[in-house]
Structure formats: C-alpha cells, structure tokens
Scaffold this motif. Structure first.
Motif, mmCIF file in Angstrom:
data_model
loop_
_atom_site.group_PDB
_atom_site.id
_atom_site.type_symbol
_atom_site.label_atom_id
_atom_site.label_comp_id
_atom_site.label_asym_id
_atom_site.label_seq_id
_atom_site.Cartn_x
_atom_site.Cartn_y
_atom_site.Cartn_z
ATOM 1 N N GLU A 52 -22.091 13.490 -137.678
ATOM 2 C CA GLU A 52 -23.375 12.914 -138.041
ATOM 3 C C GLU A 52 -24.062 12.358 -136.794
ATOM 4 O OE1 GLU A 52 -22.880 9.989 -140.984
ATOM 5 O OE2 GLU A 52 -22.028 11.366 -142.492
ATOM 6 N N LEU A 53 -25.394 12.616 -136.752
ATOM 7 C CA LEU A 53 -26.153 12.059 -135.637
ATOM 8 C C LEU A 53 -26.102 10.532 -135.634
ATOM 9 C CD1 LEU A 53 -29.370 14.249 -135.393
ATOM 10 C CD2 LEU A 53 -27.268 14.400 -134.064
ATOM 11 N N ALA A 54 -25.906 9.997 -136.834
ATOM 12 C CA ALA A 54 -25.880 8.540 -136.919
ATOM 13 C C ALA A 54 -24.724 7.944 -136.133
ATOM 14 C CB ALA A 54 -25.803 8.115 -138.385
ATOM 15 N N THR A 55 -23.649 8.760 -135.940
ATOM 16 C CA THR A 55 -22.511 8.255 -135.161
ATOM 17 C C THR A 55 -22.824 8.185 -133.676
ATOM 18 O OG1 THR A 55 -21.594 10.480 -134.956
ATOM 19 C CG2 THR A 55 -20.908 9.184 -136.855
ATOM 20 N N LEU A 56 -23.853 8.895 -133.243
ATOM 21 C CA LEU A 56 -24.303 8.825 -131.843
ATOM 22 C C LEU A 56 -25.371 7.743 -131.768
ATOM 23 C CD1 LEU A 56 -24.567 12.631 -130.991
ATOM 24 C CD2 LEU A 56 -22.771 11.031 -130.318
ATOM 25 N N SER A 57 -24.966 6.588 -131.308
ATOM 26 C CA SER A 57 -25.893 5.448 -131.297
ATOM 27 C C SER A 57 -27.156 5.761 -130.534
ATOM 28 C CB SER A 57 -25.197 4.224 -130.697
ATOM 29 O OG SER A 57 -24.782 4.496 -129.364
ATOM 30 N N ALA A 58 -27.051 6.640 -129.529
ATOM 31 C CA ALA A 58 -28.230 6.948 -128.739
ATOM 32 C C ALA A 58 -29.270 7.720 -129.546
ATOM 33 C CB ALA A 58 -27.820 7.771 -127.519
ATOM 34 N N LEU A 59 -28.828 8.518 -130.607
ATOM 35 C CA LEU A 59 -29.752 9.347 -131.368
ATOM 36 C C LEU A 59 -30.069 8.775 -132.738
ATOM 37 C CD1 LEU A 59 -28.327 12.869 -130.528
ATOM 38 C CD2 LEU A 59 -30.281 11.717 -129.496
ATOM 39 N N SER A 60 -29.409 7.696 -133.106
ATOM 40 C CA SER A 60 -29.645 7.133 -134.441
ATOM 41 C C SER A 60 -31.090 6.747 -134.684
ATOM 42 C CB SER A 60 -28.717 5.944 -134.663
ATOM 43 O OG SER A 60 -28.926 4.958 -133.655
#
Length: 568
Positions: free
Chosen positions: A129-137
């Motif tokens: 999930e993109l949400a797990t990438l804090s930079a892309l959340s």
C-alpha cells in the motif's frame, strides 16, 4: 646553555647569523603554507558549494521531468482501460512497457486505495500500500501530484505520484528515478568532486570506486563526519590515504532522518602546486642560506680576528710581556680598541721601567707607594718598628779580604738580608756600609709590624747559615751579625730638597734601635729587642735573657730582651 657560554665569539656570531637566516626561511615556508592552504580551502569550498548547487539543480530538474511524465502517462486512456481490470499480471506487463519507453527506474500502478497492482520490476509477491510509504501518503489524501525523495527496498529514489482520474481517482501512478552510484558518478564527471549520499544510519550511494565505497571504513568515516548542527561546514577527511576537503549538503527529503550529499574534493591534489612552490622556496632559500652563511662566516671572522688578537695580547700582558704590540691597522672601533691597547701597554711598560729604576735607589715598597699614591709621604706621625743590622768584625774582614771579593760577599749578603725584610712587608731604608736599616709600618702599615720585624730578623739568621756555607766554599770568611729592634712613634715622610728627596723617618726611636743593635755585642747574642717591642710580639716567640743598660741620650736605662726563635 653552558656550551653557549663557553663558545667562542666567532661561533656565537656565526650561529646567530645562521639562526636568523634559517628562521626567516622557515617563517617564509610557514606563511606560504598557511596562506596557500587557506586559499586552497577557500577555493575548494567554493567548488564544493557549486557541486551542491549543481546537485540541487539536478534534483529539481529530475523532479519536474518525473512529474511531467507521470502526469502525461496518467492521462493515457489505454492505461485507464487496463487499470479497471485490476489484473496484476497485465498491469505489471504494462508497467514494464511504460518503464522502458520512458526510461525510469521504477513504475508502480495502484488502485484507488493505494494497493499495488502493477510493478515494473515484476509481479509483487505481496500487496503493498502506498499508505505504508510515508513519503507518498499525502497523495492518497489530497489526490494531487507529488514529487518526493524516499527509500524503496533500501535504495534511494526520487518519486513522483499522480492520481489516475476517471473522472474520480481510480488509481495512482508512481514513477521513480534512483539516486544511486550512477547519479553520484554523473555528478563527479560534471563537477570533479566525489559525492556520497548518506544518513546517520545508512550509506546509499557513492561516486567512489567499488573497492573504496564498499569498505566499512569509508562508510563509517562519512557518517562520523556528518555535521551535528545541520550547517554546511568543510573539514578534512582521509580516504584511501589521501586527504579530501569535505562538505555535507542537506537534501530535502521525506526520510525520518536528515539526508546528506557528502561532497569531497582532493585537498592533496589541490596542494600539489604548493609542494612545487615549497621546493622552489627551499632551493632558493637554501642557496641564499649558503651564501648568507659564507658572508656571515667572513663577517664573523673579520670581527673576531682582531678581538682574538686582543685576547692573545691580554694574556701576554697578564704573563708579564710588556713588549708586545698589536699593530692592528683598522679605521673602525676595533682598530681604535687595538690602538688603545697598544697605548695602554706602552704606559704599563713605562710605569714598570720607572718602578724598576726607582726601586734600584729606594725600597720597592717605597717606590710603589710613591707611584701609586699609597701612604702620606708629605709627613705624618706614626708608630714604626725600626730594625738595625750590622756585621760583627767587619773592619777585620775588610782588611784581609780582596776588595772585589769583599764587594761580591756584601752583594750576596745584602741580597739575603733584603729578601728577608721584604718577605715580611718591610722596607730597607738604607745600607749602612756593612748593615741595613729597615722599617716596618712605613710607608705601609700593618697590624703586626713588630712581629714582622722580629720574624725578618730570625729569617736573616736562617738565611745567613746557608749563605756562610756558600761563602766558605768560595774561600770567603763566614759572617756573623747583630740585630737590634725597637718600636716607637716617629715622623715619616719625604726628606730632602725638591731636587733630591728620599723617604725616611726621624725621631728618638731610630737612635734607640741603633743603640740596641750595639748592645748585642755586650750580651753576646744575635737579636735584641726593646721591652716595648717584646710586649707587642704575641704568642709563638721564644724570648731569652733580659737586661737593663744605660743608653746615651737617655736618663733612664733601657731594658732589652733576647729573641731566641719563633714557633710557627
């Protein structure tokens, strides 16, 4: 410092001159090193800052390009048609196709929830999930395009995320360009500076060769050198045995810890021209030092040669050689000093000639007193011990002895008598034909003049014993003497007209001393002293008989005491 104190003046001048030249040379090298190294550091810092600006420009340019490509691709109708199938293998194939066409390192396709459906690197083994990438959340929340720097699977990436609209967001497209060794090497080729991308915990990429970059030492050293205060500072770092000036530039990213571009440029290489300059200075300075030392040696020799001549002359004068003259012909201060030395020695020689000539006619002590101003020679009352000595039976000896032999005998005799008197600090005032009159306490006074006079009389007796042995060996008669001594107050000073004066004493004690010498015949003894003198002798003297005798010119008889010896 003892060796310096004992060193010769020429050595001191030479060493001081050499030390001065060497200090100037070393100071020149030090100031050159300091100035050039500061200039080199300032120049390198400017170049490192330029490299940082180039990198920042590269990042900005890549972010713009990534956002542009991502936005154009997200608007592709075919991509939208495939996305709604939610078929991961198909979407991964499409992702690889677009990656090759666009030339990026990473391409992701997700659904509207941010779940990863297509990955250009292959079919995902698990849902991401993109949400797990804090930079892309933030892109999930705002559904707006976003460009960030983040870490994907341990690799540093520059990412651009754009929503795929249809018209609402039906998914997200993410393009990524790696910030890796290739990026670092490109910067090195463009700017000439090594670049490494690091945080306090991780070492991501570097332009250094693989064998250097892979070493734990380099990675640990770079992390240790990171500025704690987050400000751009230059410092020297040694890598592979070479010194590099380093600058840490902060990169804006969405990482939980600061990201740095660690930029390095060879400090030793920049200083290479200084090494050449240093050697030129050393060669030129060395040549100048040799020339200066040669001049210094000649200068020291020129200064010390006359001084050494003066020192030699002083030693000769101290040894009694007053005939020495330096004859140094110079017009400077040393020449004046040498000329003054010659004049001084000439004055000493003249004074010695006067002393010697004067001493032939008067006692040497009187001569010294007159020449050196000792004593009151104009007349004074003082207590003096007077000694009269006479040869027994001299008339009979002179009648049966050849005149020349008699004179020879007297000269030998008076030599011993005068030596005995002067050994005790007395003076021989006059020769009385076959005897002497000696004074103790005039012109130079001592505290024990009476004792000195008696010791001189005893010394005469001892010397006479040795002299008689020599006289008998010369077929000359042996000599017997009588000595009379008295101590009293007299008037002492210069006596006679201005054309011919002598030092003498007048007063009744003189006549009494002469009378006491005559009494030695009556008592059949050698040394007689007056009672007043005997009381002044102190311990150590051996006295014998005493007697009272009438003396011509005296109302009362005079007591005299026989002297037998002295225990040292």
């Amino acid at each position: 410092m003892t060796w310096w104190v004992r060193s010769r003046l020429r050595t001191k001048i030479f060493l001081a001159f050499s030390g001065l030249i060497l200090a100037v040379l070393l100071s020149t090298l030090w100031f050159t090193q300091l100035f050039v190294s500061r200039q080199v550091q300032a120049t390198l810092k400017e170049e490192l800052l330029t490299t940082g600006q180039v990198f920042q420009g590269l990042i900005a340019e890549r972010a713009t390009r990534l956002l542009t490509n991502t936005t154009l691709l997200a608007a592709d109708f075919a991509l939208k048609q495939v996305l709604v199938t939610y078929h991961s293998p198909t979407l991964s194939s499409v992702a690889r196709n677009y990656q090759q066409r666009i030339g990026v390192d990473l391409l992701w396709i997700t659904d509207e929830e941010g779940n990863l459906l297509g990955d250009s690197r292959g079919i995902p083994s698990a849902s991401v999930e993109l949400a797990t990438l804090s930079a892309l959340s933030p892109v999930l929340a705002t559904e707006e395009a976003l460009a960030v720097i983040s870490v994907v699977d341990g690799t540093l990436f520059q990412l651009a995320a754009v929503p795929i609209l249809g018209p609402d967001a039906i998914g997200f497209l993410v393009l990524g360009q790696g910030i890796d060794d290739r990026t670092a090497r490109q910067l090195r080729d463009d700017t000439g500076s090594h670049v490494s991308f690091v945080t306090q915990e991780n070492f991501f990429a570097s332009s250094w060769p693989r064998e250097v970059a892979s070493g734990n030492l380099l990675r640990r050293r770079l992390r240790d050198e990171l500025p704690r205060d987050m400000q751009e500072q230059t410092r020297l770092v040694t890598v592979a045995g070479e010194r590099f000036l380093s600058l840490a530039v902060v990169i804006e990213s969405q990482l939980p810890v600061p990201l740095y571009a660690f930029i390095q440029r060879s400090y030793d290489e920049a200083l290479a021209p200084l090494s050449a300059l240093r050697w030129r200075i050393i060669l030129i300075g060395g040549g100048a030092l040799v020339i200066a030392l040669f001049i210094g040696g000649r200068l020291a020799g020129g200064m010390t040669a006359p001084i050494q001549t003066l020192v030699h002359g002083m030693r000769e004068v101290l040894n009694g050689n007053l005939d020495l003259r330096l004859h140094v012909t110079r017009e400077d201060e040393l020449g004046f000093l040498a000329q003054s030395f010659d004049e001084m020695v000439e004055g000493l020689a003249e004074k010695e000639r006067i002393r010697d000539t004067f001493g032939r006619f008067v006692s040497r002590s009187v001569a010294e007193a007159v020449l050196e101003g000792k004593g009151a020679l104009r007349g004074e009352k003082r207590e003096v011990c007077i000694l009269f000595q006479d040869i027994r039976g001299f008339t009979a000896i002179s009648e049966r002895t050849d005149p020349a032999a008699l004179l020879n005998m007297l000269n030998q005799f008076f030599t011993e008598i005068v030596a005995a008197v002067e050994a005790e600090g007395g003076i021989v005032k006059q020769f009385t034909g076959d005897g002497v009159m000696a004074l103790f306490g005039a012109p130079v006074k001592h505290d024990d003049d009476s004792a000195r006079a008696v010791r001189a009389a005893l010394d005469m007796v001892e010397r006479l014993a040795d002299l008689n042995i020599r006289l008998v060996a010369q077929d000359l008669p042996a000599i017997r003497i009588g000595v009379g001594i008295h101590t009293g107050e007299v008037v002492a000073g210069q006596i006679g007209p201005d054309e011919r004066i002598e030092y003498g004493v007048v007063g009744d004690p003189v006549n009494l001393a002469s009378r006491i010498e005559g009494l030695t015949k009556d008592m059949q003894t050698t040394i007689l002293v007056s009672e007043s003198t005997a009381t002044l002798l102190g311990p150590g003297f051996s006295l014998g008989r005493s007697a009272m005798f009438p003396v011509k010119g005296k109302k009362e008889p005079v007591r005299v005491v026989e002297v037998l010896g002295y225990d040292v």
